[in-house]
Design a protein around this motif. Structure first.
Motif, PDB file in Angstrom:
ATOM      1  N   UNK A 107       0.924  -1.047   0.118  1.00  0.00           N
ATOM      2  CA  UNK A 107      -0.110   0.077   0.042  1.00  0.00           C
ATOM      3  C   UNK A 107       0.847   1.384   0.045  1.00  0.00           C
ATOM      4  N   UNK A 108       0.450   2.375  -0.783  1.00  0.00           N
ATOM      5  CA  UNK A 108       1.080   3.548  -0.701  1.00  0.00           C
ATOM      6  C   UNK A 108       2.330   3.506  -1.616  1.00  0.00           C
ATOM      7  N   UNK A 109       2.581   2.604  -2.305  1.00  0.00           N
ATOM      8  CA  UNK A 109       3.755   2.616  -3.045  1.00  0.00           C
ATOM      9  C   UNK A 109       3.511   2.651  -4.529  1.00  0.00           C
ATOM     10  N   UNK A 110       4.354   3.160  -5.260  1.00  0.00           N
ATOM     11  CA  UNK A 110       4.121   3.079  -6.848  1.00  0.00           C
ATOM     12  C   UNK A 110       5.719   2.983  -7.343  1.00  0.00           C
ATOM     13  N   UNK A 111       6.139   1.708  -7.637  1.00  0.00           N
ATOM     14  CA  UNK A 111       7.367   1.471  -7.885  1.00  0.00           C
ATOM     15  C   UNK A 111       7.566   2.214  -9.541  1.00  0.00           C
ATOM     16  N   UNK A 112       8.841   2.488  -9.574  1.00  0.00           N
ATOM     17  CA  UNK A 112       9.134   3.193 -10.970  1.00  0.00           C
ATOM     18  C   UNK A 112      10.605   2.886 -11.085  1.00  0.00           C
ATOM     19  N   UNK A 113      11.211   2.772 -12.360  1.00  0.00           N
ATOM     20  CA  UNK A 113      12.361   2.305 -12.803  1.00  0.00           C
ATOM     21  C   UNK A 113      12.950   3.357 -13.809  1.00  0.00           C
ATOM     22  N   UNK A 114      14.261   3.940 -13.631  1.00  0.00           N
ATOM     23  CA  UNK A 114      14.773   4.663 -14.847  1.00  0.00           C
ATOM     24  C   UNK A 114      15.929   3.926 -15.303  1.00  0.00           C
ATOM     25  N   UNK A 115      16.038   3.675 -16.581  1.00  0.00           N
ATOM     26  CA  UNK A 115      17.471   3.236 -17.283  1.00  0.00           C
ATOM     27  C   UNK A 115      17.926   4.242 -18.108  1.00  0.00           C
ATOM     28  N   UNK A 116      19.357   4.379 -17.441  1.00  0.00           N
ATOM     29  CA  UNK A 116      20.254   5.455 -18.163  1.00  0.00           C
ATOM     30  C   UNK A 116      20.977   4.736 -19.323  1.00  0.00           C
ATOM     31  N   UNK A 117      20.553   5.153 -20.650  1.00  0.00           N
ATOM     32  CA  UNK A 117      21.021   4.246 -21.666  1.00  0.00           C
ATOM     33  C   UNK A 117      22.656   4.974 -21.866  1.00  0.00           C
ATOM     34  N   UNK A 118      22.799   5.954 -21.500  1.00  0.00           N
ATOM     35  CA  UNK A 118      24.319   6.348 -21.517  1.00  0.00           C
ATOM     36  C   UNK A 118      25.036   5.712 -20.891  1.00  0.00           C
ATOM     37  N   UNK A 119      24.765   4.894 -19.775  1.00  0.00           N
ATOM     38  CA  UNK A 119      25.543   4.090 -19.028  1.00  0.00           C
ATOM     39  C   UNK A 119      25.884   2.867 -19.346  1.00  0.00           C
ATOM     40  N   UNK A 120      24.999   2.434 -20.183  1.00  0.00           N
ATOM     41  CA  UNK A 120      24.923   1.027 -20.528  1.00  0.00           C
ATOM     42  C   UNK A 120      26.212   0.488 -21.225  1.00  0.00           C
ATOM     43  N   UNK A 121      26.759  -0.376 -21.083  1.00  0.00           N
ATOM     44  CA  UNK A 121      27.842  -1.040 -21.961  1.00  0.00           C
ATOM     45  C   UNK A 121      27.811  -2.487 -22.249  1.00  0.00           C
ATOM     46  N   UNK A 122      26.475  -2.857 -22.033  1.00  0.00           N
ATOM     47  CA  UNK A 122      26.162  -4.276 -22.318  1.00  0.00           C
ATOM     48  C   UNK A 122      26.931  -5.418 -21.498  1.00  0.00           C
ATOM     49  N   UNK A 123      27.083  -4.816 -20.539  1.00  0.00           N
ATOM     50  CA  UNK A 123      28.062  -5.939 -19.590  1.00  0.00           C
ATOM     51  C   UNK A 123      27.277  -6.962 -19.140  1.00  0.00           C
ATOM     52  N   UNK A 124      26.112  -6.925 -19.075  1.00  0.00           N
ATOM     53  CA  UNK A 124      24.992  -8.051 -19.016  1.00  0.00           C
ATOM     54  C   UNK A 124      25.043  -8.482 -17.545  1.00  0.00           C
ATOM     55  N   UNK A 125      25.511  -7.827 -16.532  1.00  0.00           N
ATOM     56  CA  UNK A 125      25.578  -8.288 -15.226  1.00  0.00           C
ATOM     57  C   UNK A 125      24.176  -8.431 -14.876  1.00  0.00           C
ATOM     58  N   UNK A 126      23.502  -7.370 -15.262  1.00  0.00           N
ATOM     59  CA  UNK A 126      21.932  -7.541 -14.731  1.00  0.00           C
ATOM     60  C   UNK A 126      21.404  -8.857 -14.997  1.00  0.00           C
ATOM     61  N   UNK A 127      21.433  -9.270 -16.362  1.00  0.00           N
ATOM     62  CA  UNK A 127      21.113 -10.393 -16.861  1.00  0.00           C
ATOM     63  C   UNK A 127      21.519 -11.638 -16.156  1.00  0.00           C
ATOM     64  N   UNK A 128      22.685 -11.703 -15.959  1.00  0.00           N
ATOM     65  CA  UNK A 128      23.189 -12.869 -15.191  1.00  0.00           C
ATOM     66  C   UNK A 128      22.723 -12.921 -13.591  1.00  0.00           C
ATOM     67  N   UNK A 129      22.488 -11.663 -13.024  1.00  0.00           N
ATOM     68  CA  UNK A 129      22.267 -11.853 -11.446  1.00  0.00           C
ATOM     69  C   UNK A 129      20.700 -12.256 -11.825  1.00  0.00           C
ATOM     70  N   UNK A 130      19.973 -11.581 -12.580  1.00  0.00           N
ATOM     71  CA  UNK A 130      18.352 -11.932 -12.696  1.00  0.00           C
ATOM     72  C   UNK A 130      18.261 -13.473 -13.069  1.00  0.00           C
ATOM     73  N   UNK A 131      19.148 -13.902 -13.806  1.00  0.00           N
ATOM     74  CA  UNK A 131      18.877 -15.347 -13.937  1.00  0.00           C
ATOM     75  C   UNK A 131      19.346 -16.356 -12.927  1.00  0.00           C
ATOM     76  N   UNK A 132      20.235 -15.857 -12.120  1.00  0.00           N
ATOM     77  CA  UNK A 132      20.656 -16.668 -11.146  1.00  0.00           C
ATOM     78  C   UNK A 132      19.638 -16.743 -10.046  1.00  0.00           C
ATOM     79  N   UNK A 133      19.030 -15.190  -9.698  1.00  0.00           N
ATOM     80  CA  UNK A 133      18.158 -15.392  -8.729  1.00  0.00           C
ATOM     81  C   UNK A 133      16.746 -15.648  -8.873  1.00  0.00           C
TER      82      UNK A 133
END
Lengths: 306, 290, 432
Positions: free
Chosen positions: A72-98
């Motif tokens: 209750x009382x939350x509204x989650x939001x994400x902002x993705x900064x494309x200027x910083x992404x180098x396709x390191x794909x750590x997000x992908x591997x962490x997501x897959x693992x978890x």
């Protein structure tokens, strides 16, 4: 006002009824002992309501909440900064693992994008957009995918009938289908460590049902950031609560309104009217050359690649 | 005969003694763990003033967190005083809350020394870590001047009553995941121990109209890591998006729009009513006389 | 023709050798389909060629095909009948049989496509009216019931006739008696009977439009290029009438040959159905032009890939075969009187039905392979769609099962309404 109250009362009654009727059936399906204990939770209007205990996640920071209703009382939001992404794909591997995801069923993908012939290519991490007017939820015939009050769109894999209409409706191609049994059952038992399936974790994958990025509500409930946010070495992902007007990468905390204004934030396919909860900051003044990401880039991969 | 028995007893006890001794020896030499302890002084709204113990152990690569380690906590003074013991959790961290007595036993300048010791823990080498710290009193006050809200922090040493000046502190408002710094990253207290910052008027408060502001001092050599927070009534109250509670196309089945419930159901009832009637007419046909 | 002769000609007859072979072949194909389905049930949809981008395939196109062809029931028994075209009398039974068989198989096909068929009851326990799938479930169930009633009501007098005059097995004769519900043709019974058929005929038209319009909405309510069209309902319904007419003509021809019914299913009947087919094809052509020309003129970025893939690219061979075979060719052949003779019309109808099946394939698959986001980080074969053996076996199995249901009904029911036909003949005599 009175009218409102009555409506609320009816609503809660219906929800409670719904919850009560769902639980025994789910239990009988999964052979788990039934738990009919009631628990009191706070609705966002600050009223106490009773729901079935098993529909409530017992986790921390934001207090108890019903998994289907959201925090209750939350509204989650994400902002993705494309200027910083180098396709390191750590997000992908962490997501897959978890989330015990096996490739190529990733919930999170980093696309190589190129908007026009002459403009420069860039990397675009793409999660579920958690739309405020989610076309996938609209078409679900059985409430298996639903929108919570905290903005998160979740999937109840115990409910999903596998019609894949939601996949047809989603213009962002974020939904994946479990075509077969991806992980052997014995392995799942050990990986789950005694936890049962819940829409809150979407783990383990269930054959014949749809999965997608869930903004890690189990982490959020503990007051922690989603896995992709914390895994990113370049602070590409900001996450926060829209009502608080603040997003954070974990190390850098900024005002949401400010960063969207300064950096000209935008959302994907705004013209479709889906109102996503994910904003993008355009890839200008980049930290990395596009080419640096190419070493991690595979246009196509093997079917059962690890 | 009796002699024989005595001999056997002697030999047996010798074997037993030797065996045990040998085992104990081997254990001490090879299996004793030498944990790395770190100790710090912290204060926050959740735990109050406390000591934070972190125990780690050297692993093949870097360090591993050491769980289930019991350490004794002492206050060092003219006489060392045992305050209690704590056991580390899965992340190797243990938190030991400090009561008022600890602060009452500070020396005249307000200095407190705490030490943790691993004593007689089976399988662990004895070791210790200590920390010296001083309590810090932070008074937070809030005032609106010319319709601009200001937060003021006043730092004093509670033992000597002296103002703590020339210290860097960070002002923040509490948010869900990480605090949001207001103004600059640090403000330095003046000779009266005071620092003041303006709160931007557009930082939303909670739905109850309350905003939690705080002062943060990070890893200070003397005052430790301190968060002092206070709830104030300031900032616009956000409006709750009602879409979730309304009957929409995106709602769950108990929130189907009314028109979508009424019209299709009327049609369904109408059509199926006729169909049932016609099925009933089949029965009539079979019974009719002429 | 005397009544006695008509009854003798039209009563259900045992199959000959060819009929038995036909039935056995259908049973074998169905069994292979069921075997593959058991495999799919146990292993999941993994056994199909479907993957995350082409997540709907020939099951869904087959479903659309079945729904489409089932519309023939409403076309012949309702629309033509209500418009006063009495000549359709010999066709009403067979078109109702086709409608019932294909709508039953449409329902089963959609279950085949489900990832969790064991949870089919969720649709009833947790059904949510916001979803077009729920609308489809409701409207298809309704259509099935109306179709069954529209098959059964006109059968009552025929069952009564067979109760007295059936020359075949006494066992069947007894059942005809039971099913005739004491029909004696009394004025009271006739009044109920006529009214009921009239009401059902009126009711089935909106419901028939409903099933296929709602089916088209499963696609048109999404954003995807090729589906995001306001033309889709009309486009689907008109296409459905074409395939339905084709289906009924093919069945007419085969039954006429098998049962030697030249006197009943006359050349004139073929001529008239040929004209109907030509008219429907022209209508469908019109909606096709709308469906492809307008997006091809605008060429929005996503539509461009989709349309060009269809007109000149990967799907061009199937697309042009379906358009030429299913639309242009029938129009060209059927406008000439010689093209409306039984044999050429039969051949054209078979081509129309096959083309219609592939047309539905083209509605489903190419769109899914042209998503808005790039297709990256997936196995390369996911960017294409090749149905697996099991998928084909199941799909062809469902088609065989539909034919099997039709065959069974043809075997045990009088395929031309006896009593209605006698009335029809008498009316004709009176006119003369």
């Amino acid at each position: 006002m009175e009218n409102n109250n009555r409506r609320d009362f009816l609503k809660k009654g219906l929800t409670a009824l719904g919850a009560a009727s769902v639980v025994p059936m789910l239990d009988s399906c999964s052979d788990k002992h039934s738990n009919t204990e009631k628990i009191k939770v706070l609705s966002p209007e600050g009223k106490v309501m009773e729901v079935d205990k098993s529909s409530v996640a017992k986790l921390g920071n934001f207090g108890d909440y019903a998994v289907r209703e959201g925090i209750p009382g939350k509204k989650f939001v994400m902002v993705i900064d494309l200027a910083r992404c180098q396709n390191a794909k750590k997000c992908v591997s962490s997501c897959n693992k978890n989330h015990l995801i096996q490739t190529p069923n990733e919930w999170l993908k980093v696309y190589s994008m190129k908007d026009t012939e002459d403009s420069a290519p860039y990397w675009q991490p793409t999660t579920c957009q958690h739309c405020d007017k989610p076309p996938c939820v609209k078409v679900c015939p059985v409430d298996a995918t639903f929108k919570r009050q905290d903005g998160i769109v979740l999937i109840d894999n115990d409910r999903c009938i596998g019609c894949r209409f939601c996949m047809a409706a989603c213009p962002y191609s974020t939904r994946v289908f479990n075509w077969g049994e991806s992980i052997p059952e014995i392995e799942i038992d050990s990986l789950m460590m005694g936890h049962h399936h819940s829409p809150e974790t979407s783990v383990p994958a269930q054959k014949g049902t749809v999965d997608k990025c869930d903004f890690c509500p189990d982490m959020l409930a503990k007051g922690e950031l989603p896995h992709c946010v914390t895994a990113c070495p370049n602070s590409v992902f900001y996450f926060g609560d829209m009502y608080e007007d603040v997003v954070t990468t974990g190390t850098e905390t900024v005002r949401l309104s400010e960063i969207l204004e300064k950096r000209a934030g935008y959302r994907l396919m705004e013209d479709l009217g889906t109102n996503p909860s994910v904003y993008y900051l355009p890839p200008v003044d980049r930290l990395f050359e596009y080419e640096e990401g190419l070493e991690n880039y595979e246009e196509f991969k093997e079917e059962n690649a690890e | 005969m009796k002699n024989n028995i005595r001999y056997i007893c002697l030999i047996l006890s010798g074997i037993i003694l030797f065996g045990f001794g040998n085992n104990a020896f081997a254990f001490q030499e090879e299996d004793l763990i030498a944990p790395r302890l770190s100790l710090g002084y912290f204060k926050d709204s959740q735990n109050g003033p406390h000591l934070r113990v972190k125990a780690r152990v050297r692993a093949k690569r870097g360090y591993d967190d050491l769980a289930n380690l019991k350490v004794n906590v002492y206050q060092i003074g003219e006489e060392d005083m045992l305050l209690g013991d704590i056991t580390t959790g899965m992340d190797g961290v243990a938190i030991f809350k400090l009561d008022e007595g600890v602060f009452n036993r500070a020396d005249s300048s307000g200095l407190i020394t705490a030490e943790i010791r691993i004593e007689d823990q089976k399988g662990y080498e004895d070791s210790s870590a200590d920390v010296e710290f001083s309590a810090l009193q932070i008074e937070i006050s809030f005032a609106v001047e010319d319709s601009v809200g200001y937060v003021t922090a006043k730092l004093t040493n509670p033992v000597t009553g002296e103002a703590v000046s020339e210290e860097d502190i960070n002002f923040y408002v509490r948010r869900s995941f990480r605090p949001l710094t207001i103004g600059d990253d640090f403000y330095t207290t003046d000779e009266e121990g005071i620092a003041k910052v303006e709160i931007p008027s557009d930082i939303p408060a909670g739905f109850d109209g309350k905003l939690t502001v705080g002062i943060f001092m990070d890893d200070h050599y003397l005052f430790g890591t301190i968060r002092e927070e206070q709830e104030i009534e300031y900032g616009p109250i956000p409006t709750l998006d009602q879409a979730y509670f309304e009957r929409t196309m995106w709602g769950t089945r108990d929130k189907t729009p009314l028109w979508l419930l009424i019209f299709p159901n009327l049609i369904i009832l109408g059509v199926w009513g006729v169909l049932l009637y016609l099925a009933y007419k089949l029965y009539i046909i079979s019974k009719i006389k002429n | 023709m005397t009544e006695e002769k008509i009854i003798a000609d039209l009563e259900p007859r045992k199959f000959g050798k060819l009929g038995m072979i036909w039935t056995i072949v259908l049973v074998i194909i169905s069994a292979l389909g069921i075997y593959s389905y058991i495999k799919q049930f146990n292993n999941g949809l993994e056994v199909t060629g479907l993957r995350d981008y082409a997540f709907w395939g020939i099951y869904i196109s087959n479903f659309v095909f079945f729904v489409a062809i089932s519309l023939v029931g409403s076309l012949v028994t309702a629309i033509l009948r209500l418009s006063g075209a009495k000549w359709t009398v010999p066709l009403t039974r067979i078109s109702e049989i086709i409608a019932v068989a294909s709508i039953v198989m449409a329902g089963l096909t959609i279950i085949v496509d489900m990832g969790r068929p064991d949870r089919i009851w969720h649709l009833f326990a947790y059904g949510r009216l916001q979803s077009p799938i729920m609308w489809d479930v409701i409207v298809i169930t309704t259509y099935l019931v109306i179709s069954v009633m529209l098959l059964y009501y006109p059968l009552l007098p025929d069952f009564a006739i067979l109760k007295d005059k059936f020359t075949g097995s006494p066992f069947l004769k007894k059942w005809y008696g039971k099913l005739s519900l004491n029909w004696r043709g009394t004025p009271g019974q006739r009044k109920i009977h006529t009214n009921a058929i009239q009401v059902l005929s009126v009711m089935i038209i909106p419901v028939a439009f409903g099933i296929h319009t709602v089916t088209s909405w499963l696609f048109a309510t999404t954003y995807r290029p090729g589906w995001d069209s306001t033309n889709f309902g009309a486009y689907f319904v008109s296409g459905a009438f074409v395939v339905g007419a084709g289906g009924v003509i093919a069945a007419m021809y085969l039954l006429r040959r098998a049962y030697k019914l030249e006197e009943y299913i006359t050349d004139d009947l073929f001529d008239k159905m040929g004209k109907v087919l030509a008219m429907l094809c022209l209508l469908y052509l019109y909606f096709n032009i709308n469906e492809y020309l307008v997006p091809a003129y605008k060429l929005k970025k996503e539509e461009e890939h989709h349309i060009f893939g269809m007109l000149f690219g990967h799907y061009a061979p199937i697309f042009w075969s379906a358009i030429i075979g299913g639309l242009i060719l029938p129009i060209l052949v059927v406008v000439t009187p010689r093209g409306r003779k039984p044999l050429p019309l039969f051949i054209i109808s078979v081509i129309v039905v096959i083309a219609a099946w592939w047309k539905r394939f083209l509605i489903v698959t190419p769109t899914l392979l042209h998503p808005f986001m790039p297709m990256q980080g997936i196995p390369e074969n996911w960017t294409e769609y090749h149905p697996s053996y099991d998928e084909w076996a199941i799909t062809i199995g469902t088609l065989a099962m539909a034919l099997l249901i039709i065959t069974a009904l043809v075997r045990f029911l009088p395929i031309i309404p006896i009593e209605e036909y006698i009335e029809h003949i008498n009316e004709k005599k009176d006119e003369k």
